[in-house]
Design a protein around this motif. Structure first.
Motif, PDB file in Angstrom:
ATOM      1  N   PHE A 154      34.520  49.241  38.625  1.00  0.00           N
ATOM      2  CA  PHE A 154      35.512  48.417  39.312  1.00  0.00           C
ATOM      3  C   PHE A 154      34.837  47.301  40.094  1.00  0.00           C
ATOM      4  O   PHE A 154      35.215  46.121  39.980  1.00  0.00           O
ATOM      5  N   VAL A 155      33.827  47.629  40.888  1.00  0.00           N
ATOM      6  CA  VAL A 155      33.153  46.630  41.718  1.00  0.00           C
ATOM      7  C   VAL A 155      32.426  45.604  40.855  1.00  0.00           C
ATOM      8  O   VAL A 155      32.463  44.395  41.127  1.00  0.00           O
ATOM      9  N   GLN A 156      31.790  46.070  39.779  1.00  0.00           N
ATOM     10  CA  GLN A 156      31.041  45.152  38.924  1.00  0.00           C
ATOM     11  C   GLN A 156      31.943  44.279  38.053  1.00  0.00           C
ATOM     12  O   GLN A 156      31.465  43.365  37.389  1.00  0.00           O
ATOM     13  N   SER A 157      33.242  44.534  38.072  1.00  0.00           N
ATOM     14  CA  SER A 157      34.155  43.674  37.330  1.00  0.00           C
ATOM     15  C   SER A 157      34.373  42.338  38.049  1.00  0.00           C
ATOM     16  O   SER A 157      34.914  41.393  37.472  1.00  0.00           O
ATOM     17  N   PHE A 158      33.923  42.245  39.304  1.00  0.00           N
ATOM     18  CA  PHE A 158      34.023  41.001  40.056  1.00  0.00           C
ATOM     19  C   PHE A 158      32.796  40.130  39.801  1.00  0.00           C
ATOM     20  O   PHE A 158      31.683  40.637  39.624  1.00  0.00           O
ATOM     21  N   GLU A 159      32.986  38.831  39.799  1.00  0.00           N
ATOM     22  CA  GLU A 159      31.897  37.871  39.681  1.00  0.00           C
ATOM     23  C   GLU A 159      31.524  37.391  41.084  1.00  0.00           C
ATOM     24  O   GLU A 159      32.384  36.965  41.858  1.00  0.00           O
ATOM     25  N   VAL A 160      30.235  37.511  41.427  1.00  0.00           N
ATOM     26  CA  VAL A 160      29.773  37.058  42.738  1.00  0.00           C
ATOM     27  C   VAL A 160      29.587  35.547  42.706  1.00  0.00           C
ATOM     28  O   VAL A 160      28.761  35.037  41.949  1.00  0.00           O
ATOM     29  N   VAL A 161      30.332  34.828  43.523  1.00  0.00           N
ATOM     30  CA  VAL A 161      30.220  33.361  43.540  1.00  0.00           C
ATOM     31  C   VAL A 161      29.448  32.865  44.755  1.00  0.00           C
ATOM     32  O   VAL A 161      28.965  31.729  44.766  1.00  0.00           O
ATOM     33  N   TYR A 162      29.328  33.695  45.790  1.00  0.00           N
ATOM     34  CA  TYR A 162      28.498  33.315  46.935  1.00  0.00           C
ATOM     35  C   TYR A 162      28.001  34.584  47.613  1.00  0.00           C
ATOM     36  O   TYR A 162      28.780  35.485  47.916  1.00  0.00           O
ATOM     37  N   SER A 163      26.693  34.623  47.860  1.00  0.00           N
ATOM     38  CA  SER A 163      26.108  35.784  48.531  1.00  0.00           C
ATOM     39  C   SER A 163      24.814  35.373  49.210  1.00  0.00           C
ATOM     40  O   SER A 163      24.022  34.610  48.644  1.00  0.00           O
ATOM     41  N   ILE A 164      24.608  35.837  50.432  1.00  0.00           N
ATOM     42  CA  ILE A 164      23.334  35.644  51.109  1.00  0.00           C
ATOM     43  C   ILE A 164      22.977  36.923  51.855  1.00  0.00           C
ATOM     44  O   ILE A 164      23.802  37.476  52.591  1.00  0.00           O
TER      45      ILE A 164
END
Length: 205
Positions: free
Chosen positions: A113-123
């Motif tokens: 479920f969590v990996q179905s999201f695309e990370v567009v901003y992370s620091i």
């Protein structure tokens, strides 16, 4: 802090498709956001929290209308509520997670479920302490264009002003990759590392 998170949520609210529902994991952050002039003047926006446990959590849209769901600061304990909330949305709803505590290492049962999201901003700030001093580091990803959409690591010594790029990956780097990139930056010239390397060679390790 709560104020900064509330401000980020309201900034996203301005650019995401309406109608929009913002669900806060922390009730205090929701209160701060609700008191903002941006929230009071925005039409087509619902601000609620998991603590409210009201009917607003059940749906964002009617029929096939496009809409947005922004979930802010959800804790690991609230992951089941996040899953239920998202599953109740219309198929065309845009879903955004902001400052979710359960990433990047979700429970095994929720990994897909969590990996179905695309990370567009992370620091992710890092601090590395060694024998001869310390380094500051960061794991960073920000979307600009698909060709240059990479996870990157940066480091700098405590007394340096410039950041040095030390690694780049298409997929999120694991802890070993991050460690290797951080310690690999200038590590070959470190006399302690040279000595350790020599001892490892003697014992075949």
């Amino acid at each position: 802090d709560s104020r900064s998170v509330a401000d980020m949520a309201l900034s996203l609210m301005k650019v995401l498709p309406k109608p929009i529902k913002i669900v806060f994991g922390d009730h205090q952050t929701k209160t701060l956001a609700t008191e903002s002039a941006d929230a009071r003047s925005s039409s087509g926006a619902i601000l609620t929290s998991f603590k409210d446990n009201d009917d607003d959590l059940d749906h964002t849209t009617n029929g096939g209308e496009k809409a947005s769901l922004l979930i802010v600061g959800a804790s690991a304990k609230q992951l089941p509520q996040v899953v239920n909330c998202i599953q109740d949305q219309a198929s065309k709803t845009h879903v955004v997670l902001l400052n979710a505590e359960f990433t990047p290492q979700p429970p095994a049962a929720a990994k897909d479920f969590v990996q179905s999201f695309e990370v567009v901003y992370s620091i992710l700030p890092l601090q590395i302490q060694g024998f001869l001093g310390s380094k500051k580091g960061a794991v960073f990803r920000a979307f600009k264009e698909p060709k240059s959409f990479f996870w990157r690591t940066f480091t700098r010594e405590d007394d340096d002003k410039e950041w040095e790029a030390t690694g780049s990956w298409k997929a999120r780097p694991n802890a070993k990759q991050i460690e290797d990139s951080m310690y690999g930056s200038g590590a070959g010239d470190n006399p302690i590392n040279k000595g350790i390397s020599g001892i490892k060679n003697i014992f075949g390790r």
